[in-house]
Design a protein around this motif. Structure first.
Motif, mmCIF file in Angstrom:
data_model
loop_
_atom_site.group_PDB
_atom_site.id
_atom_site.type_symbol
_atom_site.label_atom_id
_atom_site.label_comp_id
_atom_site.label_asym_id
_atom_site.label_seq_id
_atom_site.Cartn_x
_atom_site.Cartn_y
_atom_site.Cartn_z
ATOM 1 N N VAL A 84 42.375 58.062 25.522
ATOM 2 C CA VAL A 84 42.466 57.733 27.147
ATOM 3 C C VAL A 84 43.292 56.633 27.310
ATOM 4 C CG1 VAL A 84 39.635 57.312 27.579
ATOM 5 C CG2 VAL A 84 40.959 55.832 26.086
ATOM 6 N N VAL A 85 44.429 57.135 28.871
ATOM 7 C CA VAL A 85 45.095 55.925 28.500
ATOM 8 C C VAL A 85 45.053 55.140 30.133
ATOM 9 C CG1 VAL A 85 47.273 56.769 29.636
ATOM 10 C CG2 VAL A 85 46.692 58.046 27.750
ATOM 11 N N PRO A 86 45.515 54.292 30.097
ATOM 12 C CA PRO A 86 44.837 52.863 31.205
ATOM 13 C C PRO A 86 45.787 53.784 32.325
ATOM 14 C CG PRO A 86 45.139 52.038 29.222
ATOM 15 C CD PRO A 86 45.522 53.483 29.063
ATOM 16 N N THR A 87 45.067 53.374 33.938
ATOM 17 C CA THR A 87 45.985 54.076 35.070
ATOM 18 C C THR A 87 45.635 52.400 35.564
ATOM 19 O OG1 THR A 87 44.259 54.597 36.048
ATOM 20 C CG2 THR A 87 45.598 56.281 34.115
ATOM 21 N N GLU A 88 45.988 52.293 36.960
ATOM 22 C CA GLU A 88 46.171 51.097 37.794
ATOM 23 C C GLU A 88 44.610 51.065 38.489
ATOM 24 O OE1 GLU A 88 48.566 51.416 41.358
ATOM 25 O OE2 GLU A 88 50.079 51.691 39.815
ATOM 26 N N ASP A 89 43.966 52.430 38.642
ATOM 27 C CA ASP A 89 42.650 52.419 38.884
ATOM 28 C C ASP A 89 41.875 53.159 38.097
ATOM 29 O OD1 ASP A 89 43.434 55.010 39.257
ATOM 30 O OD2 ASP A 89 42.226 54.829 41.603
ATOM 31 N N GLY A 90 42.022 52.852 36.318
ATOM 32 C CA GLY A 90 40.546 53.248 35.653
ATOM 33 C C GLY A 90 41.692 53.932 34.081
ATOM 34 N N TYR A 91 41.041 55.136 33.727
ATOM 35 C CA TYR A 91 41.577 55.995 32.508
ATOM 36 C C TYR A 91 41.621 56.954 33.102
ATOM 37 C CZ TYR A 91 39.955 51.779 30.328
ATOM 38 O OH TYR A 91 39.517 50.510 30.438
ATOM 39 N N ASP A 92 42.874 57.889 32.369
ATOM 40 C CA ASP A 92 42.912 59.710 32.352
ATOM 41 C C ASP A 92 42.363 59.462 30.892
ATOM 42 O OD1 ASP A 92 44.252 60.110 34.573
ATOM 43 O OD2 ASP A 92 46.216 59.683 34.166
ATOM 44 N N LEU A 93 41.249 60.610 31.342
ATOM 45 C CA LEU A 93 41.120 60.690 29.936
ATOM 46 C C LEU A 93 41.443 62.757 29.861
ATOM 47 C CD1 LEU A 93 38.767 60.713 27.670
ATOM 48 C CD2 LEU A 93 38.034 63.015 28.931
ATOM 49 N N LEU A 94 42.891 62.408 28.198
ATOM 50 C CA LEU A 94 43.377 63.463 28.028
ATOM 51 C C LEU A 94 42.451 64.504 26.601
ATOM 52 C CD1 LEU A 94 46.667 62.209 27.765
ATOM 53 C CD2 LEU A 94 45.275 63.323 29.841
#
Length: 265
Positions: free
Chosen positions: A60-70
């Protein structure tokens, strides 16, 4: 031990799911599963067609409004009795010997955001004694990558229709410990889907039922040998998660179209 797990707000639910499914530290998280594939066709007895074993590696990579699951994932169709990985399969309906196309989906990415097109982020949860289950029931219907007019031997519908059923189980005690960036997880996954394109079933009514169970592992070294040997020998990139976001996601249907397995009409 306090096993109270706050799951009231979208932020709490999102963080809890990310810790269960992956690791907030950003480390690679392997999830291994095993199971079986059955025939689901009108007027026919349910038939055990394949064993099915695979691996997803995600981070998971944190984003401004949650996470990207790669993530990327790989899975192998097996002889239902010996559990040996199949190279070819003899179609009992047509008598044709076909090449088996294993699952090599790269990427399989998801965007988890606090605000979604359906409203604030929510995931259904059930308390089961000292366990918590997150479940995701995902009905799918979208234009098929394999239109019947182009792929009459490999597709029976211009719309891809399937039902994906996920359950992720974790310890309430572990989830209550906010110092843990990752918590143990077992999972189940079932899918109702059309025939696979490489089976060359044409417009025959029916499809498949996948039924699997799996576990989140501490590292790639813990992947069972039956899966790890195949990956190390032929697909080493599937031992780790993607480094960056990319799209669109790959499926067995998009992979088949790109590789033009068989001869389109």
């Amino acid at each position: 031990m306090n096993t109270s797990v706050p799951l009231d707000s979208p932020r709490q639910q999102l963080d809890a799911l990310a810790r269960t499914r992956a690791d907030l530290s950003g480390a690679d998280v392997p999830v291994w599963w095993t199971g079986d594939v059955y025939v689901n066709a009108p007027g026919e007895a349910y038939r055990h067609l394949f064993g099915f074993e695979g691996l997803n590696v995600a981070r998971v990579v944190p984003t401004e409004d949650g996470y990207d699951l790669l993530s990327r994932e790989i899975a192998f169709y097996q002889d239902p009795r010996t559990r040996e990985v199949l190279d070819t399969w003899s179609n009992p309906w047509t008598g044709e010997e076909v090449r088996v196309c294993h699952v090599t989906n790269d990427p399989v990415n998801q965007r988890w955001t606090l605000e979604t097109r359906w409203g604030p982020f929510r995931v259904p949860t059930t308390r089961l004694g000292d366990r918590i289950c997150f479940n995701m029931d995902i009905p799918l219907a979208y234009p098929s990558p394999l239109p019947v007019a182009e792929f009459p031997d490999h597709s029976a519908d211009d719309t891809y229709r399937a039902l994906e059923l996920f359950q992720f189980f974790t310890s309430a005690g572990a989830l209550a410990d906010e110092s843990l960036t990752s918590v143990p997880c077992e999972l189940s996954w079932a899918r109702l889907s059309p025939w696979l394109p490489w089976m060359r079933m044409g417009d025959r009514p029916g499809g498949l039922v996948f039924h699997t169970r799996g576990v989140k592992l501490g590292s790639y070294d813990e992947v069972p040998e039956t899966t790890r040997v195949q990956i190390d020998a032929h697909y080493p990139e599937y031992a780790s998660a993607p480094e960056a976001w990319s799209e669109p996601n790959e499926t067995s249907w998009t992979w088949f179209r790109r590789h033009l397995q068989g001869s389109p009409a």
